[in-house]
Write a protein that holds these residues in place. Sequence first.
Motif, mmCIF file in Angstrom:
data_model
loop_
_atom_site.group_PDB
_atom_site.id
_atom_site.type_symbol
_atom_site.label_atom_id
_atom_site.label_comp_id
_atom_site.label_asym_id
_atom_site.label_seq_id
_atom_site.Cartn_x
_atom_site.Cartn_y
_atom_site.Cartn_z
ATOM 1 N N THR A 201 0.815 -1.214 0.000
ATOM 2 C CA THR A 201 0.000 0.000 0.000
ATOM 3 C C THR A 201 0.846 1.261 0.000
ATOM 4 O O THR A 201 0.552 2.225 -0.710
ATOM 5 C CB THR A 201 -0.924 0.010 1.236
ATOM 6 O OG1 THR A 201 -1.821 -1.096 1.163
ATOM 7 C CG2 THR A 201 -1.736 1.293 1.307
ATOM 8 N N GLN A 231 -8.780 -0.040 -7.243
ATOM 9 C CA GLN A 231 -8.161 -0.042 -5.922
ATOM 10 C C GLN A 231 -9.158 -0.512 -4.865
ATOM 11 O O GLN A 231 -10.338 -0.160 -4.898
ATOM 12 C CB GLN A 231 -7.646 1.355 -5.552
ATOM 13 C CG GLN A 231 -6.547 1.869 -6.464
ATOM 14 C CD GLN A 231 -5.238 1.115 -6.299
ATOM 15 O OE1 GLN A 231 -5.016 0.407 -5.326
ATOM 16 N NE2 GLN A 231 -4.344 1.287 -7.270
ATOM 17 N N ASP A 233 -7.759 -0.880 -1.375
ATOM 18 C CA ASP A 233 -7.243 -0.401 -0.099
ATOM 19 C C ASP A 233 -7.814 0.992 0.191
ATOM 20 O O ASP A 233 -7.732 1.884 -0.651
ATOM 21 C CB ASP A 233 -5.714 -0.333 -0.128
ATOM 22 C CG ASP A 233 -5.138 0.046 1.221
ATOM 23 O OD1 ASP A 233 -5.127 1.253 1.540
ATOM 24 O OD2 ASP A 233 -4.709 -0.855 1.972
#
Length: 283
Positions: A201, A231, A233
Amino acid sequence: MNITPNSSECLDVADLLVDYAEHSLPPAQTAQMAAHVATCPRCQERVAQLQELGTKFEAAEPITPPLALRVNFMAALEREKAALAKPESEVREAKVVRLEPAKSEESGMWWLRIAASLVLLATGVLLGNLWRPLGADVAGISPVATTADSRLGTLKVNPAVPSLSASDRIQLVNEMAGEVKGSADPTVQALINTLNFDPNTNVRLAAGQALYRLRDDPRVREAFVQSLTIQTDPNVQIMLIELLVALRERRAVPELERLSQRRDALPIVRQQAESGLGQLIQI
């Protein structure tokens, strides 16, 4: 009889002065502290200073730290974790430090405790005043000062090189951003690949910031919009939302609308998407 700052009672209450100034002690200790402070001019002065700093700290407006602070901190954390993971044979013998002060030192220790508390409070106020919003700061992120080496070329080909640590990849990402020569430079695509596919990350966050510095390249805005669709995260999602809003990129509106309604997204991500959507619609 006045109690001097060097008395044993001052030493006993030194660790409680901050809590007393904040009115957070239980009643029994509050009464004890009040009785002492009433007869000790030095402690009265310290309490007044602590209360003044506390008032300034509470009055300071909360400002979101720039993304650079987050990534630089996480990079430092990765380096520390790597250092801790070294075999015991590589760890030097720790130096034993005496923790208990000698009798002759006790009269000065209480002052150091209060000084440390004052420094902590003042530092909090100072940082709050120094931090600036994302739009005014992220474009000026200074890359990590390093010497480029042969690993840079490897990272351009394969952004998630397993032989490099996350902190090394962050360092190389910053180096790559500083090497871009023009709009056709293949380094930009390498950074986009890193943003989308690096397994760490923090490396993806660093790649996003590096690309923001290269935002004049026409590929960057489109890359941010497309990356937001893949994405998962929340840290990367929030970063992309912030960058897209800073770029006033209206092409992100459909994805922000979808993200704001996703039930599997974290509430903070949905709120950020909703806020970004509102800002972009008003442009």
